[in-house]
Write a protein that holds these residues in place. Structure first.
Motif, PDB file in Angstrom:
ATOM      1  N   MET A   1       0.843  -1.210   0.012  1.00 46.69           N
ATOM      2  CA  MET A   1      -0.105  -0.047  -0.035  1.00 46.69           C
ATOM      3  C   MET A   1       0.859   1.270  -0.097  1.00 46.69           C
ATOM      4  N   GLY A   2       1.373   1.578  -1.429  1.00 47.87           N
ATOM      5  CA  GLY A   2       2.239   2.844  -1.335  1.00 47.87           C
ATOM      6  C   GLY A   2       2.444   3.732  -0.348  1.00 47.87           C
ATOM      7  N   PRO A   3       1.281   4.665  -0.393  1.00 47.87           N
ATOM      8  CA  PRO A   3       1.187   5.878   0.645  1.00 47.87           C
ATOM      9  C   PRO A   3       1.633   5.493   2.005  1.00 47.87           C
ATOM     10  N   GLU A   4       1.115   4.282   2.456  1.00 45.80           N
ATOM     11  CA  GLU A   4       1.296   4.130   3.853  1.00 45.80           C
ATOM     12  C   GLU A   4       2.722   3.613   4.200  1.00 45.80           C
ATOM     13  N   ARG A   5       3.395   3.079   3.045  1.00 50.31           N
ATOM     14  CA  ARG A   5       4.686   2.796   3.605  1.00 50.31           C
ATOM     15  C   ARG A   5       5.798   3.998   3.867  1.00 50.31           C
ATOM     16  N   THR A   6       6.838   3.815   4.491  1.00 54.03           N
ATOM     17  CA  THR A   6       7.477   4.856   4.763  1.00 54.03           C
ATOM     18  C   THR A   6       8.550   5.002   3.497  1.00 54.03           C
ATOM     19  N   GLY A   7       8.500   6.566   3.272  1.00 54.42           N
ATOM     20  CA  GLY A   7       9.218   6.791   2.005  1.00 54.42           C
ATOM     21  C   GLY A   7      10.689   7.136   2.341  1.00 54.42           C
ATOM     22  N   ALA A   8      11.458   6.950   3.596  1.00 51.44           N
ATOM     23  CA  ALA A   8      12.509   7.228   3.758  1.00 51.44           C
ATOM     24  C   ALA A   8      13.697   6.622   2.871  1.00 51.44           C
ATOM     25  N   ASP A   9      13.573   5.455   2.302  1.00 51.85           N
ATOM     26  CA  ASP A   9      14.517   4.629   1.487  1.00 51.85           C
ATOM     27  C   ASP A   9      14.350   4.754  -0.132  1.00 51.85           C
ATOM     28  N   LEU A  10      13.076   5.774  -0.368  1.00 46.74           N
ATOM     29  CA  LEU A  10      12.796   5.532  -1.745  1.00 46.74           C
ATOM     30  C   LEU A  10      13.292   6.828  -2.420  1.00 46.74           C
ATOM     31  N   PRO A  11      13.629   6.855  -3.776  1.00 53.63           N
ATOM     32  CA  PRO A  11      14.009   7.826  -4.438  1.00 53.63           C
ATOM     33  C   PRO A  11      13.138   9.040  -4.413  1.00 53.63           C
ATOM     34  N   ARG A  12      13.551  10.123  -4.650  1.00 53.01           N
ATOM     35  CA  ARG A  12      12.696  11.548  -4.768  1.00 53.01           C
ATOM     36  C   ARG A  12      11.713  11.284  -5.786  1.00 53.01           C
ATOM     37  N   LEU A  13      12.209  10.732  -6.787  1.00 52.36           N
ATOM     38  CA  LEU A  13      11.253  10.572  -8.222  1.00 52.36           C
ATOM     39  C   LEU A  13       9.976   9.749  -7.569  1.00 52.36           C
ATOM     40  N   ILE A  14      10.312   8.606  -7.089  1.00 46.34           N
ATOM     41  CA  ILE A  14       9.151   7.583  -6.540  1.00 46.34           C
ATOM     42  C   ILE A  14       8.329   8.322  -5.639  1.00 46.34           C
ATOM     43  N   LEU A  15       8.900   9.147  -4.972  1.00 47.28           N
ATOM     44  CA  LEU A  15       7.858   9.991  -3.835  1.00 47.28           C
ATOM     45  C   LEU A  15       7.067  10.867  -4.291  1.00 47.28           C
ATOM     46  N   GLU A  16       7.694  11.681  -5.327  1.00 50.04           N
ATOM     47  CA  GLU A  16       6.868  12.623  -6.202  1.00 50.04           C
ATOM     48  C   GLU A  16       5.665  11.640  -6.986  1.00 50.04           C
ATOM     49  N   SER A  17       6.134  10.762  -7.564  1.00 53.68           N
ATOM     50  CA  SER A  17       5.023   9.611  -8.383  1.00 53.68           C
ATOM     51  C   SER A  17       4.061   9.422  -7.508  1.00 53.68           C
ATOM     52  N   TRP A  18       4.283   8.935  -6.199  1.00 48.97           N
ATOM     53  CA  TRP A  18       3.373   8.532  -5.183  1.00 48.97           C
ATOM     54  C   TRP A  18       2.407   9.844  -5.003  1.00 48.97           C
ATOM     55  N   SER A  19       3.052  10.945  -4.888  1.00 50.52           N
ATOM     56  CA  SER A  19       2.165  12.146  -4.510  1.00 50.52           C
ATOM     57  C   SER A  19       1.242  12.488  -5.656  1.00 50.52           C
ATOM     58  N   ARG A  20       1.706  12.396  -6.936  1.00 50.05           N
ATOM     59  CA  ARG A  20       0.832  12.495  -8.075  1.00 50.05           C
ATOM     60  C   ARG A  20      -0.334  11.752  -7.902  1.00 50.05           C
ATOM     61  N   SER A  21      -0.107  10.292  -7.830  1.00 50.23           N
ATOM     62  CA  SER A  21      -0.938   9.156  -7.636  1.00 50.23           C
ATOM     63  C   SER A  21      -2.098   9.612  -6.542  1.00 50.23           C
ATOM     64  N   ARG A  22      -1.405   9.879  -5.484  1.00 46.57           N
ATOM     65  CA  ARG A  22      -2.402  10.210  -4.335  1.00 46.57           C
ATOM     66  C   ARG A  22      -3.465  11.427  -4.678  1.00 46.57           C
ATOM     67  N   SER A  23      -2.963  12.416  -5.558  1.00 42.67           N
ATOM     68  CA  SER A  23      -3.610  13.646  -5.734  1.00 42.67           C
ATOM     69  C   SER A  23      -4.688  13.241  -6.843  1.00 42.67           C
ATOM     70  N   CYS A  24      -4.437  12.222  -7.614  1.00 45.17           N
ATOM     71  CA  CYS A  24      -5.362  11.740  -8.649  1.00 45.17           C
ATOM     72  C   CYS A  24      -6.285  11.091  -7.909  1.00 45.17           C
ATOM     73  N   GLY A  25      -6.267  10.713  -6.847  1.00 35.18           N
ATOM     74  CA  GLY A  25      -7.200   9.860  -5.923  1.00 35.18           C
ATOM     75  C   GLY A  25      -7.129   8.449  -6.365  1.00 35.18           C
ATOM     76  N   VAL A  26      -5.931   7.817  -6.797  1.00 34.81           N
ATOM     77  CA  VAL A  26      -5.653   6.412  -7.010  1.00 34.81           C
ATOM     78  C   VAL A  26      -5.628   5.740  -5.522  1.00 34.81           C
ATOM     79  N   PRO A  27      -6.609   4.912  -5.508  1.00 35.74           N
ATOM     80  CA  PRO A  27      -6.585   3.987  -4.271  1.00 35.74           C
ATOM     81  C   PRO A  27      -5.242   3.070  -4.405  1.00 35.74           C
ATOM     82  N   PRO A  28      -4.450   3.011  -3.293  1.00 36.15           N
ATOM     83  CA  PRO A  28      -3.317   1.999  -3.497  1.00 36.15           C
ATOM     84  C   PRO A  28      -3.568   0.292  -3.542  1.00 36.15           C
ATOM     85  N   ASP A  29      -4.859   0.125  -3.433  1.00 32.09           N
ATOM     86  CA  ASP A  29      -5.069  -1.454  -3.490  1.00 32.09           C
ATOM     87  C   ASP A  29      -6.105  -1.600  -4.704  1.00 32.09           C
ATOM     88  N   ARG A  30      -6.123  -0.764  -5.660  1.00 29.38           N
ATOM     89  CA  ARG A  30      -7.057  -0.676  -6.721  1.00 29.38           C
ATOM     90  C   ARG A  30      -6.773  -2.166  -7.506  1.00 29.38           C
TER      91      ARG A  30
END
Length: 148
Positions: free
Chosen positions: A1-30
């Motif tokens: 479940m992407g957004p609930e995971r800790t982002g500490a070890d993830l590249p900035r590009l991935i964190l930015e993508s998660w943010s875009r995904s969340r802002s589009c209303g994508v559920p992490p368990d779709r």
């Protein structure tokens, strides 16, 4: 479940993508991707041009746990090659098949939609996927552009 995971070890590009995904209303368990309709590879210039190259790559990967996907600029899968039947089954389960759209704004961070969004090669490994359905996969993608 992407957004609930800790982002500490993830590249900035991935964190930015998660943010875009969340802002589009994508559920992490779709569990499904949108089906936009299959397109015959002969109907697109991209598939006609790149298809033979990817077919050669796919032949070399035969018998491996690998899939090669070709999408259009909207992240709709135009063509898929799989290394074996087990991989084909997995790809079907996550809707990585002809006609399905894997755009970031629909299924979250992934190896098809995120490279298109970023405009550059991207690797999305395991739990770096926003949508947990893709967590078992390691994916890499790159946009293909007309040289002119």
């Amino acid at each position: 479940m992407g957004p609930e995971r800790t982002g500490a070890d993830l590249p900035r590009l991935i964190l930015e993508s998660w943010s875009r995904s969340r802002s589009c209303g994508v559920p992490p368990d779709r569990r499904e991707a949108r089906f936009a309709g299959a397109v015959a590879p002969s109907e697109t210039r991209l598939a006609h041009t790149v298809g033979p190259v990817l077919e050669g790559v796919a032949r070399r990967l035969q018998g491996t746990d690998t899939a090669v996907l070709l999408s259009d600029r909207t992240a709709r899968i135009l063509r898929r090659w799989t290394g074996d039947d087990r991989m084909a089954t997995l790809m079907d389960r996550v809707h990585a098949a002809e006609g399905f759209v894997l755009a970031e704004e629909q299924v979250g961070t992934n190896g098809v939609g995120t490279p298109l969004e970023e405009g550059r090669p991207v690797a999305v490994i395991g739990t770096a996927h926003y949508n947990e359905i893709f967590d078992a996969a390691s994916c890499a993608g790159a946009p293909v552009r007309h040289p002119v």
